[in-house]
Design a protein around this motif. Structure first.
Motif, PDB file in Angstrom:
ATOM      1  N   VAL A  79       1.096  -1.484  -0.034  1.00  0.00           N
ATOM      2  CA  VAL A  79       0.047   0.148  -0.317  1.00  0.00           C
ATOM      3  C   VAL A  79       1.116   1.264  -0.403  1.00  0.00           C
ATOM      4  CG1 VAL A  79      -1.498   1.464   1.591  1.00  0.00           C
ATOM      5  CG2 VAL A  79      -1.787  -1.335   0.657  1.00  0.00           C
ATOM      6  N   ALA A  80       2.028   1.544   0.659  1.00  0.00           N
ATOM      7  CA  ALA A  80       2.701   2.364   1.004  1.00  0.00           C
ATOM      8  C   ALA A  80       3.465   2.328  -0.577  1.00  0.00           C
ATOM      9  CB  ALA A  80       3.570   2.174   1.967  1.00  0.00           C
ATOM     10  N   ILE A  81       4.158   1.600  -0.563  1.00  0.00           N
ATOM     11  CA  ILE A  81       4.762   1.898  -1.842  1.00  0.00           C
ATOM     12  C   ILE A  81       4.324   2.076  -3.519  1.00  0.00           C
ATOM     13  CG2 ILE A  81       6.413   0.324  -3.770  1.00  0.00           C
ATOM     14  CD1 ILE A  81       7.043  -1.768  -1.823  1.00  0.00           C
ATOM     15  N   GLN A  82       2.479   1.666  -3.748  1.00  0.00           N
ATOM     16  CA  GLN A  82       1.784   2.498  -4.626  1.00  0.00           C
ATOM     17  C   GLN A  82       1.791   3.276  -4.585  1.00  0.00           C
ATOM     18  OE1 GLN A  82       0.770   0.169  -6.260  1.00  0.00           O
ATOM     19  NE2 GLN A  82      -0.931   0.609  -7.774  1.00  0.00           N
ATOM     20  N   ALA A  83       1.100   4.117  -3.118  1.00  0.00           N
ATOM     21  CA  ALA A  83       0.941   5.129  -2.560  1.00  0.00           C
ATOM     22  C   ALA A  83       1.876   6.497  -3.591  1.00  0.00           C
ATOM     23  CB  ALA A  83       0.502   5.548  -1.118  1.00  0.00           C
ATOM     24  N   ILE A  84       3.014   5.959  -3.275  1.00  0.00           N
ATOM     25  CA  ILE A  84       4.218   7.079  -3.965  1.00  0.00           C
ATOM     26  C   ILE A  84       3.972   6.758  -5.069  1.00  0.00           C
ATOM     27  CG2 ILE A  84       6.414   5.551  -3.295  1.00  0.00           C
ATOM     28  CD1 ILE A  84       6.033   8.766  -2.799  1.00  0.00           C
ATOM     29  N   ALA A  85       4.923   5.493  -5.285  1.00  0.00           N
ATOM     30  CA  ALA A  85       4.708   5.255  -7.262  1.00  0.00           C
ATOM     31  C   ALA A  85       3.344   5.758  -7.705  1.00  0.00           C
ATOM     32  CB  ALA A  85       4.866   3.831  -7.234  1.00  0.00           C
ATOM     33  N   THR A  86       2.333   5.968  -7.501  1.00  0.00           N
ATOM     34  CA  THR A  86       1.269   6.146  -8.426  1.00  0.00           C
ATOM     35  C   THR A  86       0.980   8.174  -8.269  1.00  0.00           C
ATOM     36  OG1 THR A  86      -0.136   6.038  -6.452  1.00  0.00           O
ATOM     37  CG2 THR A  86      -0.198   4.386  -8.361  1.00  0.00           C
ATOM     38  N   GLY A  87       1.611   8.280  -7.069  1.00  0.00           N
ATOM     39  CA  GLY A  87       1.559  10.762  -7.203  1.00  0.00           C
ATOM     40  C   GLY A  87       0.166  10.043  -5.876  1.00  0.00           C
ATOM     41  N   LYS A 107       9.536   6.130 -12.260  1.00  0.00           N
ATOM     42  CA  LYS A 107      10.872   6.622 -12.681  1.00  0.00           C
ATOM     43  C   LYS A 107      11.469   8.609 -11.895  1.00  0.00           C
ATOM     44  CE  LYS A 107      13.442   3.896 -14.117  1.00  0.00           C
ATOM     45  NZ  LYS A 107      12.515   2.176 -14.342  1.00  0.00           N
ATOM     46  N   THR A 108      10.002   8.820 -11.754  1.00  0.00           N
ATOM     47  CA  THR A 108       9.711  10.241 -11.245  1.00  0.00           C
ATOM     48  C   THR A 108       9.727   9.857  -9.432  1.00  0.00           C
ATOM     49  OG1 THR A 108       7.006   9.785 -10.662  1.00  0.00           O
ATOM     50  CG2 THR A 108       7.944  10.949 -12.731  1.00  0.00           C
ATOM     51  N   VAL A 109       9.761   8.951  -9.137  1.00  0.00           N
ATOM     52  CA  VAL A 109      10.487   9.293  -7.678  1.00  0.00           C
ATOM     53  C   VAL A 109      11.437   8.811  -7.522  1.00  0.00           C
ATOM     54  CG1 VAL A 109       9.857   7.184  -5.573  1.00  0.00           C
ATOM     55  CG2 VAL A 109       7.758   6.918  -7.657  1.00  0.00           C
ATOM     56  N   VAL A 110      12.674   9.244  -6.357  1.00  0.00           N
ATOM     57  CA  VAL A 110      13.715   9.631  -6.114  1.00  0.00           C
ATOM     58  C   VAL A 110      14.116   9.499  -4.832  1.00  0.00           C
ATOM     59  CG1 VAL A 110      14.110  11.066  -8.865  1.00  0.00           C
ATOM     60  CG2 VAL A 110      13.095  12.050  -6.296  1.00  0.00           C
ATOM     61  N   PRO A 111      15.542   9.166  -4.274  1.00  0.00           N
ATOM     62  CA  PRO A 111      15.442   9.989  -3.439  1.00  0.00           C
ATOM     63  C   PRO A 111      15.286  11.584  -2.838  1.00  0.00           C
ATOM     64  CG  PRO A 111      17.403   8.812  -4.263  1.00  0.00           C
ATOM     65  CD  PRO A 111      16.031   8.679  -4.791  1.00  0.00           C
ATOM     66  N   MET A 112      15.031  12.052  -1.479  1.00  0.00           N
ATOM     67  CA  MET A 112      15.624  13.199  -1.017  1.00  0.00           C
ATOM     68  C   MET A 112      17.359  12.925  -0.125  1.00  0.00           C
ATOM     69  SD  MET A 112      12.409  15.562  -0.923  1.00  0.00           S
ATOM     70  CE  MET A 112      11.592  14.659   0.447  1.00  0.00           C
ATOM     71  N   VAL A 113      16.056  12.331   1.075  1.00  0.00           N
ATOM     72  CA  VAL A 113      17.901  12.600   1.951  1.00  0.00           C
ATOM     73  C   VAL A 113      17.804  10.562   2.681  1.00  0.00           C
ATOM     74  CG1 VAL A 113      17.680  14.927   2.550  1.00  0.00           C
ATOM     75  CG2 VAL A 113      16.104  12.576   3.591  1.00  0.00           C
ATOM     76  N   THR A 114      18.597  10.558   2.890  1.00  0.00           N
ATOM     77  CA  THR A 114      19.413   9.176   4.271  1.00  0.00           C
ATOM     78  C   THR A 114      19.033   9.783   5.435  1.00  0.00           C
ATOM     79  OG1 THR A 114      19.448   7.002   4.539  1.00  0.00           O
ATOM     80  CG2 THR A 114      21.152   8.697   3.030  1.00  0.00           C
ATOM     81  N   TYR A 115      19.874   9.277   6.616  1.00  0.00           N
ATOM     82  CA  TYR A 115      20.478   9.678   7.485  1.00  0.00           C
ATOM     83  C   TYR A 115      21.668   8.598   7.297  1.00  0.00           C
ATOM     84  CZ  TYR A 115      18.539   5.220   9.350  1.00  0.00           C
ATOM     85  OH  TYR A 115      18.684   3.702   9.277  1.00  0.00           O
ATOM     86  N   SER A 116      23.071   9.688   8.365  1.00  0.00           N
ATOM     87  CA  SER A 116      23.939   9.039   8.027  1.00  0.00           C
ATOM     88  C   SER A 116      24.250   7.932   8.899  1.00  0.00           C
ATOM     89  CB  SER A 116      25.046  10.192   8.000  1.00  0.00           C
ATOM     90  OG  SER A 116      24.710  10.640   9.568  1.00  0.00           O
ATOM     91  N   GLY A 117      26.133   7.658   9.414  1.00  0.00           N
ATOM     92  CA  GLY A 117      25.933   6.494  10.058  1.00  0.00           C
ATOM     93  C   GLY A 117      26.686   7.326  10.914  1.00  0.00           C
ATOM     94  N   LYS A 118      27.275   6.790  11.817  1.00  0.00           N
ATOM     95  CA  LYS A 118      28.007   7.542  13.274  1.00  0.00           C
ATOM     96  C   LYS A 118      28.755   8.053  12.819  1.00  0.00           C
ATOM     97  CE  LYS A 118      30.191   6.187  17.742  1.00  0.00           C
ATOM     98  NZ  LYS A 118      30.269   4.549  18.356  1.00  0.00           N
ATOM     99  N   SER A 119      29.912   8.316  11.930  1.00  0.00           N
ATOM    100  CA  SER A 119      29.823   8.755  11.059  1.00  0.00           C
ATOM    101  C   SER A 119      30.133  10.534  10.684  1.00  0.00           C
ATOM    102  CB  SER A 119      31.379   8.736  10.324  1.00  0.00           C
ATOM    103  OG  SER A 119      30.532   8.159   8.785  1.00  0.00           O
ATOM    104  N   GLY A 120      28.388  11.007  10.398  1.00  0.00           N
ATOM    105  CA  GLY A 120      27.871  11.771   9.923  1.00  0.00           C
ATOM    106  C   GLY A 120      27.719  12.052   8.988  1.00  0.00           C
ATOM    107  N   THR A 121      28.464  10.762   8.479  1.00  0.00           N
ATOM    108  CA  THR A 121      28.735  10.627   6.555  1.00  0.00           C
ATOM    109  C   THR A 121      28.155   9.272   6.309  1.00  0.00           C
ATOM    110  OG1 THR A 121      31.069   9.320   6.485  1.00  0.00           O
ATOM    111  CG2 THR A 121      31.190  11.801   6.714  1.00  0.00           C
ATOM    112  N   LEU A 122      28.737   9.394   4.796  1.00  0.00           N
ATOM    113  CA  LEU A 122      27.101   7.986   3.936  1.00  0.00           C
ATOM    114  C   LEU A 122      28.916   6.963   4.252  1.00  0.00           C
ATOM    115  CD1 LEU A 122      26.553   9.694   0.484  1.00  0.00           C
ATOM    116  CD2 LEU A 122      24.354   9.304   2.613  1.00  0.00           C
TER     117      LEU A 122
END
Length: 340
Positions: A79-87, A107-122
């Motif tokens: 349900v969650a995946i379908q909601a974001i995929a359909t807009g 393909k219009t679904v794109v990531p904006m942010v994620t959260y870093s690890g302990k180092s504050g980086t990816l």
């Protein structure tokens, strides 16, 4: 075609029964010029304990865009995946696999942010997926003194959802490889590889299936469980012991104090906050990215809570944990693993 992929294709046939936090009215599709944004959460992030964290996220999105923000909680990953995929939802907090599946549909679904690890980086922006067994039974899953997947065949298995990255895709892929299976089809239902297959519909639910004795083996991650219990040793590898807190809230009230042992552990990229660019403007996305990567959000315990916090945060604070802007390119390893 695997059952995982079949389930994704069948999403359009599912009723999109979303639970709204503020009002009971149906969710309407909104465009880039709309004054309303809908934010959808996976079942693992829809627990009552995260009400304050969800509200904090929507407030920051409102500050950034000036728009009204609706919260949509779900009880089904599809349900969650379908909601974001359909807009129908413009923004969603997705697992890596959920994001990849939504991106595959649109393909219009794109990531904006994620959260870093302990180092504050990816560099360490990942969590762990486990295949766990009850501590009392752990010795039965050792071969030549080391934990192995060899003895899980024929057992009762609990996954999270067949669209969960760490609760199905990663562990099922590992089992497929270990047993040289052609696909994960035989792992998704009972009577084939496993005698019985259960779906907890959340990482918490899958852990409860194991600890209550309804399953012999279970898949779940650490990210969704660490505020209900603690690892007793090294949490990054097989042999990790997880113990439920004595005062753990629902759904763990009946299994407080119980322990499980990881017979396998796998690193998984951190989950993204995604947007559907068809229904939210580039300007709004940039404003949200700027707001969420600000120091005020980084230092907000409703976003990054200490492991012992009484009020659950959206994520657990570890060192310099913070949000970081990303693009689809950062999830190339997940795309490669899943072949999508």
């Amino acid at each position: 075609m695997s059952m995982l992929r079949k389930s994704v294709m069948a999403m359009g046939l599912l009723g999109v029964a979303l639970s709204l936090s503020a009002c009971g009215s149906p969710v309407a599709s909104t465009g880039k010029k709309s004054n309303t944004l809908n934010v959808v959460f996976l079942p693992s992030d829809s627990a009552k304990e995260e009400d304050a964290a969800r509200k904090a996220l929507t407030q920051e999105i409102h500050k950034a865009t000036g728009k009204k923000v609706n919260v949509e909680t779900t009880t089904d990953y599809n349900v969650a995946i379908q909601a974001i995929a359909t807009g129908k939802a413009q923004i969603g907090l997705m697992g890596p696999d959920g994001y990849v599946q939504a991106h595959k549909q649109s393909k219009t679904v794109v990531p904006m942010v994620t959260y870093s690890g302990k180092s504050g980086t990816l560099k360490d922006a990942y969590y762990h997926s486990y295949i766990m067994v009850p501590k009392a039974q752990a010795a039965k899953y050792k071969v030549n003194g080391k934990y192995s997947l060899k003895n899980i065949k024929g057992k009762r298995m609990s996954f999270v959802s067949n669209t969960s990255t760490s609760g199905f895709a990663i562990p099922a892929g590992a089992i497929k490889k270990a047993f040289n299976l052609k696909s994960t089809d035989d792992l998704s239902s009972g009577g084939k590889f496993f005698s019985k297959v259960l779906y907890g519909q959340s990482h918490q639910g899958s852990a409860v299936n194991l600890l209550k004795g309804d399953a012999d083996v279970a898949a779940f991650d650490d990210m969704d469980l660490t505020q209900y219990g603690k690892f007793q040793n090294d949490a990054t590898k097989a042999g990790a012991i997880f113990k439920i807190n004595k005062d753990a809230p629902a759904p763990f009230t009946a299994v407080r104090g119980k322990e499980s042992v990881a017979i396998a552990a796998y690193a998984v990229q951190n989950e993204p906050l995604v947007a559907n660019t068809k229904t939210i403007s580039k300007s709004d996305i940039e404003k949200i990215q700027k707001q969420l990567t600000s120091s005020s959000v980084t230092n907000n315990k409703l976003f990054f809570a200490p492991a012992n916090a009484k009020v659950r945060g959206l994520f657990t604070k570890d060192g310099k944990t913070q949000f970081i802007k990303i693009t689809d390119a950062w999830y190339k390893p997940t795309h490669d693993i899943l072949g999508e």
